[in-house]
Design an enzyme around this catalytic site. Structure first.
Site, PDB file in Angstrom:
ATOM      1  N   ARG A  27       0.839  -1.216   0.000  1.00 58.55           N
ATOM      2  CA  ARG A  27       0.000   0.000   0.000  1.00 58.55           C
ATOM      3  C   ARG A  27       0.870   1.261   0.000  1.00 58.55           C
ATOM      4  NH1 ARG A  27      -1.440   3.259   4.329  1.00 58.55           N
ATOM      5  NH2 ARG A  27      -3.431   4.369   4.179  1.00 58.55           N
ATOM      6  N   ASP A 134      11.231 -13.832  10.124  1.00 59.76           N
ATOM      7  CA  ASP A 134      12.377 -14.413  10.842  1.00 59.76           C
ATOM      8  C   ASP A 134      13.324 -13.408  11.512  1.00 59.76           C
ATOM      9  OD1 ASP A 134      11.422 -16.861   9.965  1.00 59.76           O
ATOM     10  OD2 ASP A 134      12.682 -16.871   8.180  1.00 59.76           O
ATOM     11  N   GLY A 177      11.179 -19.637  12.326  1.00 56.48           N
ATOM     12  CA  GLY A 177      12.372 -18.793  12.461  1.00 56.48           C
ATOM     13  C   GLY A 177      13.456 -19.147  11.472  1.00 56.48           C
ATOM     14  N   GLU A 194       9.787 -21.787  30.508  1.00 53.66           N
ATOM     15  CA  GLU A 194      10.816 -22.284  31.421  1.00 53.66           C
ATOM     16  C   GLU A 194      12.117 -22.618  30.696  1.00 53.66           C
ATOM     17  OE1 GLU A 194       7.631 -22.979  31.803  1.00 53.66           O
ATOM     18  OE2 GLU A 194       7.255 -22.398  33.879  1.00 53.66           O
ATOM     19  N   ARG A 250       3.459 -33.037  26.071  1.00 50.42           N
ATOM     20  CA  ARG A 250       2.730 -32.894  24.799  1.00 50.42           C
ATOM     21  C   ARG A 250       3.499 -31.923  23.898  1.00 50.42           C
ATOM     22  NH1 ARG A 250       0.051 -36.552  26.558  1.00 50.42           N
ATOM     23  NH2 ARG A 250      -2.220 -36.667  26.769  1.00 50.42           N
ATOM     24  N   HIS A 256       2.585 -22.284  10.487  1.00 52.72           N
ATOM     25  CA  HIS A 256       2.168 -21.157   9.649  1.00 52.72           C
ATOM     26  C   HIS A 256       1.139 -20.239  10.298  1.00 52.72           C
ATOM     27  CE1 HIS A 256       4.171 -23.827   6.830  1.00 52.72           C
ATOM     28  NE2 HIS A 256       4.368 -22.760   6.073  1.00 52.72           N
ATOM     29  N   GLN A 258       1.713 -18.518  12.658  1.00 52.81           N
ATOM     30  CA  GLN A 258       2.496 -17.304  12.967  1.00 52.81           C
ATOM     31  C   GLN A 258       2.635 -16.358  11.786  1.00 52.81           C
ATOM     32  OE1 GLN A 258       6.203 -18.923  15.345  1.00 52.81           O
ATOM     33  NE2 GLN A 258       5.152 -20.484  14.172  1.00 52.81           N
TER      34      GLN A 258
END
Ligand code: F6P
Length: 325
Positions: A27, A134, A177, A194, A250, A256, A258
């Site tokens: 834009r 990234d 990343g 953690e 788990r 994707h 992100q």
């Protein structure tokens, strides 16, 4: 260095993985171009669309309402053909056919390499702006989309934390990343994770499991461990931890997710500033450069120097995560 070209028509393309904020950049390029009396062509699907002659005339309305939309309306792609001499020749001929005087490339390191070759090998006035989640390019503090991607991952981990805590489980959360642990470090720090596993440091899973077992003895059973993609699969690490500690673990791959979603205000502002600066650099006759923002000021370096940046925040962030876990 090519001589200054009078800009009458410019093109804009997005290349490589999309990121939130690319639309805002498109834009800005379109409207800054039009405001400076230029014609603007949107090139569909990155370098591949250029080779395939897939271009559209852009006007102010073409980019209405997209500043806050994720993805890119002109689409993006990776083009193996553009890496070849023949592919580049085709692309250059299309640029000439459409009388495009200058090109703005929005993308990551592969896209920068393409833009650099267009300029240095073929004499096409091209500039790059950093579009990748990234944050792994030199010449800018932040790349377009990284901030939003971090926020998206943190939001997801806040939710994971609820179930991890309630069911007293360990969760391994894999984030994107590429070869940089930048996203993982920022996500880990801001979600109160953690532990974190990134490509910049050799992981010591035995030591990690020792800490988990020690914590469990004191009653701490719920953990969030952020893993940067490519180091170890989240599912494999989950299995390793279960085997070594006996605790239920788990894994979640954010992947994707992100890359999508509405860009945050930071990314919209960054994209807008970079898009306008890119057009202004073309008009001034400064080509072959990557445009970034360093310490809140527009920063310009040669595209050839803007390649892969190491994750320089690793040590400082890891110290904090370690201290605060
Ligand atoms: O470079 C951006 C990125 O999202 C990386 O973080 C990731 O490794 C890669 O692209 C994924 O690419 P693709 O969408 O082709 O799977």
């Amino acid at each position: 260095m090519s001589k200054k070209v009078l800009m009458k028509k410019i093109g804009v393309l997005c290349s490589g993985g999309d990121g939130p904020g690319m639309n805002a950049a498109v834009r800005a390029v379109v409207r800054a171009g039009l405001s400076n009396g230029l014609k603007v062509e949107g090139i569909m699907r990155g370098y591949q669309g250029l080779i395939d002659n897939d271009l559209i005339d852009m006007n102010r309305c073409s980019v209405s309402g997209i500043i806050g939309r994720g993805g890119t309306i002109i689409k993006t792609a990776r083009s193996p053909e553009f890496r070849t001499e023949a592919g580049q020749r085709k692309a250059v001929n299309i640029l000439k056919k459409h009388k495009i005087d200058g090109l703005v490339v929005v993308g990551g390191d592969g896209s920068y390499l393409g833009a650099s070759e267009l300029y240095n090998k073929w004499g096409i006035p091209a500039v790059g702006i950093p579009g990748t989640i990234d944050n792994d390019l030199h010449g800018t503090d932040q790349t377009i989309g990284c901030n939003t991607a971090i926020n998206t991952a943190v939001e997801a981990i806040d939710k994971i934390r609820d179930t991890a805590h309630s069911m007293e489980r360990i969760f391994i959360v894999e984030v994107m990343g590429n070869r940089s642990g930048y996203i993982a470090m920022e996500v880990a720090l801001s979600s109160g994770a953690e532990d974190v596993v990134v490509p910049e440091a050799k992981p010591d899973y035995k030591e990690m499991c020792g800490r988990i077992t020690q914590g469990a003895r004191k009653g701490k059973i719920s953990w969030i461990i952020v893993v940067s993609e490519g180091v170890i699969k989240a599912s494999v690490l989950a299995e390793t931890i279960t085997n070594m500690t006996g605790l239920e673990t788990r894994s979640v791959v954010l992947g994707h997710v992100q890359r999508g979603g509405n860009p945050c205000a930071f990314d919209r502002i960054l994209s807008t500033r970079l898009g306008v600066a890119a057009v202004e650099e073309l008009i001034k006759g400064n080509y072959g450069n990557a445009i970034g923002v360093i310490q809140n000021k527009i920063n310009i370096i040669p595209l050839a120097d803007a390649k892969k940046r190491l994750n320089d925040i690793y040590q400082e962030r890891y110290r904090l995560i370690n201290m605060l876990r």
